[in-house]
Scaffold this motif. Structure first.
Motif, mmCIF file in Angstrom:
data_model
loop_
_atom_site.group_PDB
_atom_site.id
_atom_site.type_symbol
_atom_site.label_atom_id
_atom_site.label_comp_id
_atom_site.label_asym_id
_atom_site.label_seq_id
_atom_site.Cartn_x
_atom_site.Cartn_y
_atom_site.Cartn_z
ATOM 1 N N PRO A 1 0.802 -1.231 0.000
ATOM 2 C CA PRO A 1 0.000 0.000 0.000
ATOM 3 C C PRO A 1 0.834 1.281 0.000
ATOM 4 C CG PRO A 1 -0.741 -1.507 1.734
ATOM 5 C CD PRO A 1 0.508 -2.080 1.142
ATOM 6 N N CYS A 2 2.049 1.229 0.525
ATOM 7 C CA CYS A 2 2.889 2.431 0.580
ATOM 8 C C CYS A 2 3.444 2.812 -0.790
ATOM 9 C CB CYS A 2 4.059 2.217 1.537
ATOM 10 S SG CYS A 2 3.559 1.843 3.207
ATOM 11 N N ARG A 3 3.454 1.873 -1.737
ATOM 12 C CA ARG A 3 4.018 2.064 -3.072
ATOM 13 C C ARG A 3 5.509 2.398 -3.027
ATOM 14 N NH1 ARG A 3 0.500 2.050 -7.192
ATOM 15 N NH2 ARG A 3 -1.682 2.166 -6.670
ATOM 16 N N CYS A 4 6.192 1.892 -1.989
ATOM 17 C CA CYS A 4 7.620 2.129 -1.850
ATOM 18 C C CYS A 4 8.255 0.895 -1.218
ATOM 19 C CB CYS A 4 7.860 3.352 -0.969
ATOM 20 S SG CYS A 4 9.562 3.880 -0.946
ATOM 21 N N LYS A 5 9.383 0.447 -1.777
ATOM 22 C CA LYS A 5 10.097 -0.716 -1.245
ATOM 23 C C LYS A 5 11.504 -0.298 -0.841
ATOM 24 C CE LYS A 5 10.012 -4.637 -3.341
ATOM 25 N NZ LYS A 5 10.050 -5.722 -4.342
ATOM 26 N N VAL A 6 11.951 -0.786 0.302
ATOM 27 C CA VAL A 6 13.309 -0.520 0.758
ATOM 28 C C VAL A 6 14.043 -1.827 1.047
ATOM 29 C CG1 VAL A 6 14.713 0.579 2.532
ATOM 30 C CG2 VAL A 6 12.641 1.691 1.745
ATOM 31 N N VAL A 7 13.403 -2.762 1.733
ATOM 32 C CA VAL A 7 14.053 -3.996 2.165
ATOM 33 C C VAL A 7 14.429 -4.872 0.973
ATOM 34 C CG1 VAL A 7 13.762 -6.093 3.529
ATOM 35 C CG2 VAL A 7 12.887 -3.926 4.382
ATOM 36 N N GLY A 8 13.476 -5.119 0.066
ATOM 37 C CA GLY A 8 13.734 -5.988 -1.078
ATOM 38 C C GLY A 8 14.882 -5.523 -1.958
ATOM 39 N N PRO A 9 14.868 -4.268 -2.417
ATOM 40 C CA PRO A 9 15.981 -3.813 -3.256
ATOM 41 C C PRO A 9 17.330 -3.789 -2.544
ATOM 42 C CG PRO A 9 14.088 -2.392 -3.573
ATOM 43 C CD PRO A 9 13.763 -3.307 -2.444
ATOM 44 N N THR A 10 17.332 -3.488 -1.239
ATOM 45 C CA THR A 10 18.602 -3.436 -0.512
ATOM 46 C C THR A 10 19.198 -4.833 -0.346
ATOM 47 O OG1 THR A 10 17.857 -1.475 0.673
ATOM 48 C CG2 THR A 10 19.692 -2.698 1.628
ATOM 49 N N ILE A 11 18.392 -5.796 0.064
ATOM 50 C CA ILE A 11 18.892 -7.161 0.201
ATOM 51 C C ILE A 11 19.205 -7.740 -1.181
ATOM 52 C CG2 ILE A 11 18.298 -9.497 0.966
ATOM 53 C CD1 ILE A 11 16.798 -8.199 3.277
ATOM 54 N N GLY A 12 18.413 -7.365 -2.188
ATOM 55 C CA GLY A 12 18.705 -7.798 -3.553
ATOM 56 C C GLY A 12 20.046 -7.286 -4.036
ATOM 57 N N PHE A 13 20.376 -6.057 -3.704
ATOM 58 C CA PHE A 13 21.672 -5.496 -4.091
ATOM 59 C C PHE A 13 22.813 -6.230 -3.401
ATOM 60 C CE2 PHE A 13 25.173 -2.531 -3.250
ATOM 61 C CZ PHE A 13 25.552 -2.267 -4.560
ATOM 62 N N LEU A 14 22.651 -6.530 -2.128
ATOM 63 C CA LEU A 14 23.704 -7.251 -1.406
ATOM 64 C C LEU A 14 23.886 -8.667 -1.977
ATOM 65 C CD1 LEU A 14 22.909 -6.082 2.242
ATOM 66 C CD2 LEU A 14 24.731 -5.281 0.736
ATOM 67 N N ALA A 15 22.779 -9.335 -2.318
ATOM 68 C CA ALA A 15 22.871 -10.667 -2.929
ATOM 69 C C ALA A 15 23.512 -10.570 -4.311
ATOM 70 C CB ALA A 15 21.481 -11.286 -3.036
ATOM 71 N N PHE A 16 23.214 -9.488 -5.048
ATOM 72 C CA PHE A 16 23.819 -9.255 -6.353
ATOM 73 C C PHE A 16 25.338 -9.126 -6.234
ATOM 74 C CE2 PHE A 16 25.647 -5.731 -8.803
ATOM 75 C CZ PHE A 16 25.642 -6.297 -10.074
ATOM 76 N N VAL A 17 25.801 -8.389 -5.244
ATOM 77 C CA VAL A 17 27.241 -8.185 -5.059
ATOM 78 C C VAL A 17 27.938 -9.506 -4.738
ATOM 79 C CG1 VAL A 17 28.959 -7.105 -3.558
ATOM 80 C CG2 VAL A 17 27.057 -5.762 -4.424
ATOM 81 N N VAL A 18 27.341 -10.309 -3.866
ATOM 82 C CA VAL A 18 27.940 -11.604 -3.517
ATOM 83 C C VAL A 18 28.003 -12.513 -4.742
ATOM 84 C CG1 VAL A 18 27.578 -13.700 -2.153
ATOM 85 C CG2 VAL A 18 27.304 -11.466 -1.085
ATOM 86 N N ALA A 19 26.917 -12.568 -5.500
ATOM 87 C CA ALA A 19 26.896 -13.415 -6.696
ATOM 88 C C ALA A 19 27.866 -12.903 -7.755
ATOM 89 C CB ALA A 19 25.484 -13.483 -7.266
ATOM 90 N N ALA A 20 27.969 -11.599 -7.895
ATOM 91 C CA ALA A 20 28.855 -11.027 -8.915
ATOM 92 C C ALA A 20 30.325 -11.298 -8.599
ATOM 93 C CB ALA A 20 28.609 -9.520 -9.023
ATOM 94 N N VAL A 21 30.685 -11.267 -7.339
ATOM 95 C CA VAL A 21 32.079 -11.547 -6.957
ATOM 96 C C VAL A 21 32.473 -12.963 -7.369
ATOM 97 C CG1 VAL A 21 33.554 -11.926 -4.936
ATOM 98 C CG2 VAL A 21 32.198 -9.848 -5.107
ATOM 99 N N ILE A 22 31.530 -13.860 -7.325
ATOM 100 C CA ILE A 22 31.806 -15.248 -7.700
ATOM 101 C C ILE A 22 31.672 -15.467 -9.205
ATOM 102 C CG2 ILE A 22 30.995 -17.626 -7.432
ATOM 103 C CD1 ILE A 22 30.074 -16.727 -4.573
ATOM 104 N N GLU A 23 30.616 -14.948 -9.803
ATOM 105 C CA GLU A 23 30.275 -15.304 -11.181
ATOM 106 C C GLU A 23 31.004 -14.490 -12.241
ATOM 107 O OE1 GLU A 23 26.070 -15.559 -11.695
ATOM 108 O OE2 GLU A 23 25.845 -16.837 -9.946
ATOM 109 N N TRP A 24 31.355 -13.252 -11.987
ATOM 110 C CA TRP A 24 32.034 -12.467 -13.029
ATOM 111 C C TRP A 24 33.416 -13.014 -13.372
ATOM 112 C CZ3 TRP A 24 30.430 -6.873 -11.355
ATOM 113 C CH2 TRP A 24 29.116 -6.651 -11.749
ATOM 114 N N PRO A 25 34.262 -13.380 -12.392
ATOM 115 C CA PRO A 25 35.539 -13.992 -12.782
ATOM 116 C C PRO A 25 35.354 -15.341 -13.489
ATOM 117 C CG PRO A 25 35.655 -13.215 -10.520
ATOM 118 C CD PRO A 25 34.233 -13.093 -10.957
ATOM 119 N N LEU A 26 34.386 -16.119 -13.040
ATOM 120 C CA LEU A 26 34.095 -17.387 -13.693
ATOM 121 C C LEU A 26 33.640 -17.160 -15.130
ATOM 122 C CD1 LEU A 26 33.804 -20.463 -13.432
ATOM 123 C CD2 LEU A 26 31.447 -20.053 -12.698
ATOM 124 N N GLY A 27 32.780 -16.194 -15.348
ATOM 125 C CA GLY A 27 32.329 -15.863 -16.697
ATOM 126 C C GLY A 27 33.460 -15.354 -17.575
#
Length: 75
Positions: free
Chosen positions: A17-43
């Motif tokens: 109802p607030c039409r605003c998200k903070v938790v999802g994008p922030t945790i998504g960004f942190l998960a993105f960084v962890v995955a990128a550290v592993i997957e970019w060198p592998l790629g």
């Protein structure tokens, strides 16, 4: 010196109802960084031999990890 925690905000969403998200994008960004550290060198190692597979591995953090984690949290 204070350590800063990244905080991402997504406005205009219809998931709550607030039409605003903070938790999802922030945790998504942190998960993105962890995955990128592993997957970019592998790629980068795969890319010279299998171009499309290497690109797919390097785009995985953005296209899959961030979006799935972001959509798990409605706030």
């Amino acid at each position: 010196m204070l350590a800063r925690v990244p905080c991402c905000v997504e406005c205009g969403t219809t998931q709550n109802p607030c039409r605003c998200k903070v938790v999802g994008p922030t945790i998504g960004f942190l998960a993105f960084v962890v995955a990128a550290v592993i997957e970019w060198p592998l790629g980068a190692l795969v890319y010279p031999f299998r171009h499309i597979k290497g690109r797919r591995i390097m785009s995985h953090p953005v296209s899959v990890v961030y979006t799935r984690v972001n959509h798990c949290f409605p706030i």
